[in-house]
Design a protein around this motif. Structure first.
Motif, PDB file in Angstrom:
ATOM      1  N   ILE A 117     -20.457 -47.066-156.501  1.00 42.89           N
ATOM      2  CA  ILE A 117     -20.006 -46.098-157.501  1.00 42.89           C
ATOM      3  C   ILE A 117     -21.180 -45.480-158.251  1.00 42.89           C
ATOM      4  N   GLY A 118     -22.398 -45.967-157.992  1.00 43.75           N
ATOM      5  CA  GLY A 118     -23.584 -45.349-158.584  1.00 43.75           C
ATOM      6  C   GLY A 118     -23.784 -43.921-158.134  1.00 43.75           C
ATOM      7  N   ILE A 119     -23.029 -43.472-157.147  1.00 45.90           N
ATOM      8  CA  ILE A 119     -23.103 -42.088-156.699  1.00 45.90           C
ATOM      9  C   ILE A 119     -22.519 -41.133-157.730  1.00 45.90           C
ATOM     10  N   TYR A 120     -21.636 -41.636-158.603  1.00 47.68           N
ATOM     11  CA  TYR A 120     -20.984 -40.792-159.608  1.00 47.68           C
ATOM     12  C   TYR A 120     -21.908 -40.560-160.805  1.00 47.68           C
ATOM     13  N   PRO A 121     -21.731 -39.442-161.507  1.00 47.06           N
ATOM     14  CA  PRO A 121     -22.576 -39.147-162.663  1.00 47.06           C
ATOM     15  C   PRO A 121     -22.491 -40.222-163.748  1.00 47.06           C
ATOM     16  N   TYR A 141     -32.133 -42.614-158.719  1.00 43.90           N
ATOM     17  CA  TYR A 141     -32.489 -43.185-157.423  1.00 43.90           C
ATOM     18  C   TYR A 141     -31.291 -43.821-156.723  1.00 43.90           C
ATOM     19  N   LEU A 142     -30.450 -44.543-157.480  1.00 48.66           N
ATOM     20  CA  LEU A 142     -29.318 -45.223-156.854  1.00 48.66           C
ATOM     21  C   LEU A 142     -28.367 -44.220-156.210  1.00 48.66           C
ATOM     22  N   ALA A 143     -28.174 -43.079-156.866  1.00 46.63           N
ATOM     23  CA  ALA A 143     -27.334 -42.037-156.268  1.00 46.63           C
ATOM     24  C   ALA A 143     -27.968 -41.485-154.994  1.00 46.63           C
ATOM     25  N   GLU A 144     -29.293 -41.338-154.999  1.00 47.19           N
ATOM     26  CA  GLU A 144     -29.995 -40.869-153.799  1.00 47.19           C
ATOM     27  C   GLU A 144     -29.726 -41.802-152.625  1.00 47.19           C
ATOM     28  N   VAL A 145     -29.745 -43.110-152.912  1.00 42.91           N
ATOM     29  CA  VAL A 145     -29.490 -44.099-151.863  1.00 42.91           C
ATOM     30  C   VAL A 145     -28.065 -43.945-151.325  1.00 42.91           C
ATOM     31  N   CYS A 146     -27.105 -43.830-152.231  1.00 41.95           N
ATOM     32  CA  CYS A 146     -25.702 -43.709-151.822  1.00 41.95           C
ATOM     33  C   CYS A 146     -25.472 -42.444-150.996  1.00 41.95           C
TER      34      CYS A 146
END
Length: 302
Positions: A117-121, A141-146
């Motif tokens: 869920i780190g992909i969410y704002p 960074y976590l969103a980049e990974v997702c």
């Protein structure tokens, strides 16, 4: 059903493997260590090597479902080397599985891969995010990974298999994972919230998370699903709830954000970010939560 699981010896993977075996299914799993290989009737291990991008193709024998969970832990100091490992362990392992299906005859009907869920704002005031609410994505960074992980996973559709993605929230379990880390200071009367304590914590009981994966495979669901419980809470109330269940008051002031960043570096984003996430899609698909409320889950695992 015969399922191939990556990350099967981890916190979530082991729970999922146990669930499938308990329901009479056979589990194949991938490991990097020869010593971890077992050859039981319904639980068999096979080797893979991400550095060499090699894999024992016999892991596919009779398999109709793949559950892909493997990835280096994000709960470590984010040095450049660690960040490269966190990213490559997910992207490369996914690509290796895609290549496996593209280059070999197989009977795989469905692939279910993890995301987060780190992909969410990061937003403390947002309504609960649903699967189709992004982009925009979080800017970290976590969103980049997702994003990279999910993008590579889209290639599974080219192999003749259906694809489902589960964006996993904060996993609560009796041993290991986030709950154990949060409960430890509470045990010694040192529990406190983080930052302003208002960050949304979209959590899920590990039994329900395993159940979500099973439900998706059993009903051959496609698309993206949030792996979170129906009732997220904010950080300070979560810490207080942990204290109540443990019989320990949480009375200390919140740990300031700058202290968290000094302690954890860039990785502090994992504990300071706020994702208010909805479980409505998986519920509409027929999944019934065993632990929909935080207190019920805490009483189970603490």
């Amino acid at each position: 059903m015969k399922v191939l699981i990556t990350g099967a010896t981890g916190l979530v993977g082991s729970q999922i493997a146990q669930l499938y075996i308990s329901k009479g299914h056979t589990v194949h799993y991938l490991t990097t260590r020869s010593s971890a290989i077992k050859k039981e009737e319904n639980y068999k291990g096979f080797l893979w090597d991400l550095n060499k991008m090699s894999i024992d193709t016999s892991c596919l024998d009779g398999v109709d479902t793949i559950i892909h969970l493997a990835g280096a832990s994000v709960f470590q100091r984010w040095t450049q080397k660690a960040k490269e490992s966190i990213m490559s362990s997910r992207v490369d392992s996914t690509q290796l599985l895609v290549n496996l299906l593209k280059e070999n005859d197989h009977k795989v009907e469905q692939v279910i891969t993890a995301s987060a869920i780190g992909i969410y704002p990061d937003d403390q005031d947002a309504e609960a995010f649903k699967e189709n609410d992004i982009p925009p994505y979080a800017n970290n960074y976590l969103a980049e990974v997702c994003i990279a992980w999910e993008n590579v996973a889209q290639q599974f559709k080219e192999t003749g298999a259906q694809l489902a993605i589960v964006r996993i929230g904060i996993v609560l379990a009796a041993k290991g994972g986030a709950l154990e880390q949060m409960a430890q200071p509470v045990k010694f009367y040192a529990g406190a919230g983080f930052g302003n304590g208002k960050m949304w914590q979209s959590w899920v009981a590990i039994d329900d998370l395993a159940g979500i994966f099973y439900h998706i495979s059993d009903h051959r669901l496609e698309g993206v699903y949030n792996g979170v419980a129906p009732h997220p809470v904010r950080n300070r109330p979560m810490m207080k709830a942990i204290g109540e269940v443990m019989g320990k008051p949480v009375f200390l002031p919140n740990v300031p954000e700058f202290i968290m960043k000094l302690m954890l570096g860039e990785m502090a984003a994992v504990v300071l970010s706020s994702q208010h996430v909805s479980s409505s899609r998986i519920e509409e698909a027929g999944y019934q939560f065993q632990y929909p409320q935080l207190k019920i889950a805490l009483e189970k695992y603490l």
